[in-house]
Motif scaffolding. Structure first.
Motif, PDB file in Angstrom:
ATOM      1  N   ALA A 184       0.860  -1.179   0.000  1.00  0.00           N
ATOM      2  CA  ALA A 184       0.000   0.000   0.000  1.00  0.00           C
ATOM      3  C   ALA A 184       0.896   1.229   0.000  1.00  0.00           C
ATOM      4  CB  ALA A 184      -0.921   0.001   1.229  1.00  0.00           C
ATOM      5  N   THR A 185       0.298   2.405  -0.182  1.00  0.00           N
ATOM      6  CA  THR A 185       1.071   3.642  -0.158  1.00  0.00           C
ATOM      7  C   THR A 185       1.244   4.077   1.291  1.00  0.00           C
ATOM      8  OG1 THR A 185       0.105   4.253  -2.271  1.00  0.00           O
ATOM      9  CG2 THR A 185       1.203   5.994  -1.039  1.00  0.00           C
ATOM     10  N   TRP A 186       2.382   3.681   1.884  1.00  0.00           N
ATOM     11  CA  TRP A 186       2.601   3.930   3.306  1.00  0.00           C
ATOM     12  C   TRP A 186       3.418   5.185   3.577  1.00  0.00           C
ATOM     13  CZ3 TRP A 186       4.105  -1.807   3.309  1.00  0.00           C
ATOM     14  CH2 TRP A 186       2.964  -2.592   3.481  1.00  0.00           C
ATOM     15  N   VAL A 187       4.039   5.768   2.550  1.00  0.00           N
ATOM     16  CA  VAL A 187       4.887   6.935   2.737  1.00  0.00           C
ATOM     17  C   VAL A 187       4.491   7.992   1.713  1.00  0.00           C
ATOM     18  CG1 VAL A 187       7.252   7.823   2.750  1.00  0.00           C
ATOM     19  CG2 VAL A 187       6.799   5.504   3.577  1.00  0.00           C
ATOM     20  N   ASP A 188       4.509   9.243   2.120  1.00  0.00           N
ATOM     21  CA  ASP A 188       4.220  10.354   1.211  1.00  0.00           C
ATOM     22  C   ASP A 188       5.158  10.268   0.003  1.00  0.00           C
ATOM     23  OD1 ASP A 188       3.725  12.724  -0.047  1.00  0.00           O
ATOM     24  OD2 ASP A 188       3.780  13.941   1.771  1.00  0.00           O
ATOM     25  N   THR A 189       4.576  10.328  -1.194  1.00  0.00           N
ATOM     26  CA  THR A 189       5.383  10.189  -2.412  1.00  0.00           C
ATOM     27  C   THR A 189       6.397  11.318  -2.571  1.00  0.00           C
ATOM     28  OG1 THR A 189       3.627  11.349  -3.625  1.00  0.00           O
ATOM     29  CG2 THR A 189       3.578   8.942  -3.636  1.00  0.00           C
ATOM     30  N   GLN A 190       6.208  12.444  -1.877  1.00  0.00           N
ATOM     31  CA  GLN A 190       7.144  13.551  -1.943  1.00  0.00           C
ATOM     32  C   GLN A 190       8.172  13.520  -0.818  1.00  0.00           C
ATOM     33  OE1 GLN A 190       4.747  17.091  -1.993  1.00  0.00           O
ATOM     34  NE2 GLN A 190       3.877  16.671  -4.013  1.00  0.00           N
ATOM     35  N   SER A 191       8.123  12.485   0.006  1.00  0.00           N
ATOM     36  CA  SER A 191       9.034  12.371   1.140  1.00  0.00           C
ATOM     37  C   SER A 191      10.364  11.785   0.700  1.00  0.00           C
ATOM     38  CB  SER A 191       8.394  11.491   2.221  1.00  0.00           C
ATOM     39  OG  SER A 191       9.342  11.149   3.210  1.00  0.00           O
ATOM     40  N   ASN A 192      11.411  12.039   1.511  1.00  0.00           N
ATOM     41  CA  ASN A 192      12.732  11.457   1.258  1.00  0.00           C
ATOM     42  C   ASN A 192      12.757   9.961   1.554  1.00  0.00           C
ATOM     43  OD1 ASN A 192      13.730  14.009   0.601  1.00  0.00           O
ATOM     44  ND2 ASN A 192      14.335  14.448   2.728  1.00  0.00           N
ATOM     45  N   LEU A 193      11.686   9.438   2.141  1.00  0.00           N
ATOM     46  CA  LEU A 193      11.655   8.029   2.554  1.00  0.00           C
ATOM     47  C   LEU A 193      10.988   7.124   1.527  1.00  0.00           C
ATOM     48  CD1 LEU A 193      10.613   8.565   6.287  1.00  0.00           C
ATOM     49  CD2 LEU A 193      12.896   8.106   5.418  1.00  0.00           C
ATOM     50  N   THR A 194      10.707   7.653   0.340  1.00  0.00           N
ATOM     51  CA  THR A 194       9.966   6.852  -0.645  1.00  0.00           C
ATOM     52  C   THR A 194      10.716   5.595  -1.058  1.00  0.00           C
ATOM     53  OG1 THR A 194      10.884   8.295  -2.365  1.00  0.00           O
ATOM     54  CG2 THR A 194       8.651   8.781  -1.576  1.00  0.00           C
ATOM     55  N   ARG A 195      12.028   5.601  -0.996  1.00  0.00           N
ATOM     56  CA  ARG A 195      12.809   4.441  -1.414  1.00  0.00           C
ATOM     57  C   ARG A 195      13.177   3.523  -0.252  1.00  0.00           C
ATOM     58  NH1 ARG A 195      17.175   7.028  -5.757  1.00  0.00           N
ATOM     59  NH2 ARG A 195      15.603   7.893  -7.195  1.00  0.00           N
ATOM     60  N   ILE A 196      12.740   3.863   0.921  1.00  0.00           N
ATOM     61  CA  ILE A 196      13.071   3.048   2.095  1.00  0.00           C
ATOM     62  C   ILE A 196      12.027   1.961   2.285  1.00  0.00           C
ATOM     63  CG2 ILE A 196      13.179   3.108   4.616  1.00  0.00           C
ATOM     64  CD1 ILE A 196      14.800   5.496   4.516  1.00  0.00           C
ATOM     65  N   THR A 197      12.497   0.755   2.577  1.00  0.00           N
ATOM     66  CA  THR A 197      11.600  -0.372   2.827  1.00  0.00           C
ATOM     67  C   THR A 197      11.012  -0.265   4.224  1.00  0.00           C
ATOM     68  OG1 THR A 197      12.881  -1.827   1.375  1.00  0.00           O
ATOM     69  CG2 THR A 197      11.427  -2.875   2.984  1.00  0.00           C
ATOM     70  N   ARG A 198       9.698  -0.291   4.298  1.00  0.00           N
ATOM     71  CA  ARG A 198       9.016  -0.372   5.589  1.00  0.00           C
ATOM     72  C   ARG A 198       8.589  -1.819   5.787  1.00  0.00           C
ATOM     73  NH1 ARG A 198       4.428   3.896   6.603  1.00  0.00           N
ATOM     74  NH2 ARG A 198       4.695   2.947   8.671  1.00  0.00           N
ATOM     75  N   VAL A 199       9.207  -2.491   6.743  1.00  0.00           N
ATOM     76  CA  VAL A 199       8.963  -3.925   6.909  1.00  0.00           C
ATOM     77  C   VAL A 199       7.584  -4.143   7.502  1.00  0.00           C
ATOM     78  CG1 VAL A 199      11.427  -4.371   7.186  1.00  0.00           C
ATOM     79  CG2 VAL A 199      10.018  -4.009   9.212  1.00  0.00           C
ATOM     80  N   TYR A 200       6.983  -5.285   7.166  1.00  0.00           N
ATOM     81  CA  TYR A 200       5.652  -5.607   7.681  1.00  0.00           C
ATOM     82  C   TYR A 200       5.513  -7.070   8.074  1.00  0.00           C
ATOM     83  CZ  TYR A 200       5.357  -6.765   2.673  1.00  0.00           C
ATOM     84  OH  TYR A 200       5.613  -7.255   1.416  1.00  0.00           O
ATOM     85  N   SER A 201       6.551  -7.897   7.809  1.00  0.00           N
ATOM     86  CA  SER A 201       6.601  -9.293   8.233  1.00  0.00           C
ATOM     87  C   SER A 201       5.340 -10.045   7.798  1.00  0.00           C
ATOM     88  CB  SER A 201       6.813  -9.377   9.738  1.00  0.00           C
ATOM     89  OG  SER A 201       7.085 -10.698  10.151  1.00  0.00           O
TER      90      SER A 201
END
Length: 479
Positions: A184-201
């Protein structure tokens, strides 16, 4: 003195529960109705073990299976609790004296308010679905609080949860190192974190994973003190590091805030319990130094770790962050829902919410919940239900601190598990101020597990009638 008396009455600290239980017609007519059958049943001789097995299945399978299967297991737990209640022995011996606590009364009151809210709901069928789920969770609390009075069962269930959480965390770390697709879209597309993996297991959502792991982080930390041998201590330390790392890598802002509050609460309560063994200097300065040290670590992390800084600052970005903007628009609609039904709300459950929310939502802002536990409770059960929940929280924390004071005086290691449960509840509440992962079965079951741990330590004040009742029971046994 007057304020202390008012506080004791408000927190039900001085309520003569055992006298009420003995005088209750409902208790006398229902509890133990089939006690004679239980005395002749070979299977019911293992009732506590069977209850522990059912609860263990819930905690062992919750992160890996569907919500429907969790519901089946919760129904099995509820059915077994009913069987235990109907076949309980009609006596008031000391081992059963504390099964009823002020926490139980407030849980029952909250259930009653939810029942009335369901009956008066504008979407009764949908609210009834939510009422059924709520009832299963609350009965799980009742069953778990009963069996956790056994230190052996308490230790087993905590250890089981910690091992399951370790498996979940290891898979989450694997996703971090090897990558994982965002579902899902978990991070703002304009944020610096767009390329960071958010783990969800295994849980499919990073915010949900953070909520599930938060109690595990706290309990693994206190396990370092509670477990006696070095090998278990090293295992607990490993669990703490792995669980903490996985929770941080979810990049869940609510999870981070909850983690900070929970860890801080653990450290403060640890200092309180262990300070009796400190030299005079450390007894005075340990808490101020602790607060200063934690503050320096947090400030250093925000200043020098870029992903943490970006994610932290996004909390204060207001509508400049897409996630914040979405929540604000949902909250506006939910507040209007509360204004229209302020007393008892629309009825419990997301099914009822999904029926009513579209009538109030702003264009393009679909939502499955209120994204705030306080607003969610208010919209489901009104301000009456919210007041009851807040009262329940006050009574729960007060009871936990009272029993922690007692365990501190005796020097019992059981105090560490109590610290963990109190801190986990604090952290989960903070996490859900701007989220509602609390309502998901994987987390709701753990929440009531923590409440049950606190309730299991309850020691009722001994009254004169208690002494007379026990004396009469003992004379009857001797005869």
């Amino acid at each position: 003195m007057f304020m202390n008396s008012v506080w004791q009455q408000f927190t039900l600290s001085s309520l003569p529960l055992q006298e009420w239980r003995r005088a209750s017609y409902l208790h006398r007519s229902v509890v133990g109705l089939f006690s004679t059958w239980r005395q002749g049943s070979w299977l019911m001789q293992w009732s506590e073990a069977l209850a522990a097995l059912l609860v263990s299945l819930v905690f062992a399978l919750a992160p890996f299976v569907s919500n429907d299967l969790i519901g089946v297991l919760l129904f099995a737990c509820a059915s077994f609790w009913v069987l235990l209640t109907l076949t309980d022995e009609r006596r008031y011996a000391s081992e059963r004296a504390n099964t009823l606590t002020p926490i139980h009364l407030l849980v029952l009151l909250y259930w009653g308010i939810s029942t009335v809210a369901t009956a008066l709901s504008p979407v009764k069928a949908a609210a009834f679905v939510g009422w059924q789920k709520l009832t299963l969770y609350l009965v799980l609390f009742a069953l778990t609080a009963r069996i956790l009075r056994s230190p052996r069962i308490r230790s087993w269930l905590i250890t089981l949860y910690l091992h399951v959480a370790l498996i979940v965390s290891i898979y989450g770390l694997q996703q971090w190192f090897y990558g994982a697709n965002a579902l899902a879209t978990w991070v703002d597309t304009q944020s610096n974190l767009t390329r960071i993996t958010r783990v969800y297991s295994y849980l499919g959502n990073p915010n949900l994973l953070a909520g599930y792991l938060l109690p595990a982080v706290v309990l693994s930390l206190v396990a370092v003190f509670a477990w006696q041998r070095w090998v278990p201590k090293l295992l607990a330390l490993t669990m703490f590091v792995v669980n903490s790392a996985c929770l941080v890598l979810t990049f869940s802002r609510g999870g981070w805030m909850g983690l900070l509050v929970a860890i801080f609460a653990v450290l403060v309560l640890l200092v309180y319990v262990l300070s009796v063994h400190f030299p005079p200097f450390w007894r005075t300065w340990s808490l101020p130094l602790l607060i200063g040290g934690v503050t320096l670590v947090l400030v250093g992390g925000v200043l020098f770790v870029e992903p943490i800084r970006d994610r932290f600052l996004s909390i204060f970005a207001g509508r400049g962050d897409s996630s914040n903007n979405f929540r604000i628009n949902v909250w506006i609609a939910v507040i209007e829902m509360i204004k229209d039904r302020p007393i008892l709300g629309i009825g419990p459950g997301n099914t009822a919410f999904n029926k009513i929310y579209p009538l109030y939502q702003l264009p393009r802002y679909n939502a499955l919940s209120a994204y705030s536990i306080l607003l969610e409770v208010a919209v489901e059960t009104g301000l009456v239900g919210l007041a009851c929940l807040l009262w329940l929280l006050v009574v729960t924390f007060n009871s936990g601190l009272q029993q922690l004071r007692r365990l501190r005086q005796t020097g019992s290691r059981e105090a560490f598990w109590l610290i963990g449960a109190i801190a986990a509840l604090f952290g989960t509440l903070v996490h859900n101020i701007a989220d509602t992962v609390w309502y998901r079965p994987e987390i709701n079951t753990i929440w009531w597990f923590m409440v049950a741990i606190i309730a299991s330590y309850y020691a009722a004040p001994v009254t004169r009638s208690d002494l007379l009742a026990n004396s009469s029971f003992n004379r009857g046994s001797d005869s």
